[in-house]
Write an enzyme that holds these catalytic residues in place. Structure first.
Site, PDB file in Angstrom:
ATOM      1  CB  CYS A 131      -0.933   0.128   1.133  1.00 45.51           C
ATOM      2  SG  CYS A 131      -2.376  -0.906   0.983  1.00 45.51           S
ATOM      3  CG  PHE A 271      18.582   1.338 -13.784  1.00 47.75           C
ATOM      4  CD1 PHE A 271      17.731   0.084 -13.754  1.00 47.75           C
ATOM      5  CD2 PHE A 271      17.735   2.333 -14.376  1.00 47.75           C
ATOM      6  CE1 PHE A 271      16.623  -0.132 -14.728  1.00 47.75           C
ATOM      7  CE2 PHE A 271      16.535   2.163 -15.151  1.00 47.75           C
ATOM      8  CZ  PHE A 271      15.865   0.940 -15.170  1.00 47.75           C
ATOM      9  NE  ARG A 273      20.299  -3.481 -12.058  1.00 43.94           N
ATOM     10  CZ  ARG A 273      18.910  -3.225 -12.399  1.00 43.94           C
ATOM     11  NH1 ARG A 273      18.213  -2.716 -11.431  1.00 43.94           N
ATOM     12  NH2 ARG A 273      18.616  -3.560 -13.573  1.00 43.94           N
ATOM     13  NE  ARG A 276      22.503   1.039 -15.981  1.00 42.17           N
ATOM     14  CZ  ARG A 276      21.389   0.817 -16.422  1.00 42.17           C
ATOM     15  NH1 ARG A 276      21.018  -0.450 -16.771  1.00 42.17           N
ATOM     16  NH2 ARG A 276      20.557   1.842 -16.936  1.00 42.17           N
TER      17      ARG A 276
END
Length: 294
Positions: A131, A271, A273, A276
């Site tokens: 939620c 992103f 990870r 990058r």
């Protein structure tokens, strides 16, 4: 099923692969209820993961701070963070007290200075772990317009964000055991993690760290936050309420998340990870991009 301990439960299972069928005991993430009863407003029952274990800190008041010897108990942080991101309180000074129910350890009661002031979006509800801004519909623009604008001053290198994300990962004991937990971590302007939490719900993990910062007196407007999840609208609105200057996550953003971050002055990174990072808004807080035009 064994007793829930530190966010992990152990269950019997059968594992099948190409060459074998094995019976084993598996670790799964704990799921439990926490009911937050707000005086004069209503009750909220959350599905969450209790990972803290220690409940010796039984209450909090703005005048006295944490009442107990072991620091902030996780259910109190969860409750305060939820009340803040729901807009029921604007600061801990809006609370007279928040405390465990003496008859039920799964209930936290919040007593407000002015119970008539809040205009909550919802009340007397059971909320699952996903939620966020469910059911906002036509009120979405109104909700966004109420969010504060992020401050300035934070500048961080991408390498530092990767280091912080790795550090958050090293703290994810529940995820390491079960593969089923999300995480959030708040970091300050000098690159220190000042609060971290895990939970089955990404919203809960964020509420936990916001609540812990509020109860510990940490100024989140001078901080950023890391998330193990995607960047959805509800995650960015919660971050905006806490006035985080930067929000970074391992996964992708949604279009509304980028829009809210852009409107409210938040640096949004996805992103983050494997070396990058993609920066979607207000790139001036990223050291390598300070010479670029937003």
């Amino acid at each position: 099923m064994s007793k829930l301990v530190d966010g992990i439960s152990h269950v019997a299972a059968v594992r099948l692969d190409r060459s074998a069928v094995d019976e084993e005991v598996c670790s799964v993430i704990a799921e439990d209820t926490l009911t937050i009863a707000v005086e004069g407003v209503g009750t909220y029952t959350l599905m969450w993961t209790p990972t803290g274990g220690d409940r010796t800190a039984m209450a909090y008041t703005p005048a006295d701070g944490i009442l107990g010897d072991a620091g902030v108990a996780e259910p109190l942080a969860m409750a305060v963070g939820f009340l803040f991101t729901e807009g029921i309180i604007e600061a801990v000074s809006d609370l007279r007290a928040v405390a465990f129910c003496p008859d039920d350890a799964k209930v936290v009661t919040a007593y407000l200075v002015d119970p008539a002031r809040p205009q909550p979006r919802r009340r007397d509800v059971i909320m699952n772990s996903s939620c966020g801004v469910c059911g906002e519909g036509g009120r979405l623009e109104e909700l966004i317009a109420t969010l504060p604008r992020a401050g300035e001053g934070m500048v961080v290198e991408i390498a530092a964000l990767h280091r912080l994300m790795d550090e958050m990962g090293s703290r994810q004991a529940v995820f390491a055991a079960t593969g089923g937990a999300h995480a959030a971590a708040v970091f300050d302007a000098v690159g220190r993690i000042v609060a971290s939490a895990e939970d089955l719900g990404r919203h809960n993990a964020l509420d936990k760290v916001i609540g812990r910062c509020l109860l510990d007196g940490i100024d989140t407007s001078a901080c950023g936050v890391l998330l193990s999840s995607r960047l959805s609208l509800e995650m960015v609105t919660k971050a905006a309420r806490a006035r985080f200057q930067l929000v970074a996550a391992v996964s992708a953003p949604t279009s509304l998340a980028v829009e809210v971050a852009s409107q409210r002055g938040i640096t949004l990174c996805g992103f983050l990870r494997a070396g990058r990072c993609t920066v979607y808004s207000h790139r001036h807080r990223i050291g390598e991009l300070r010479g670029w035009v937003n």
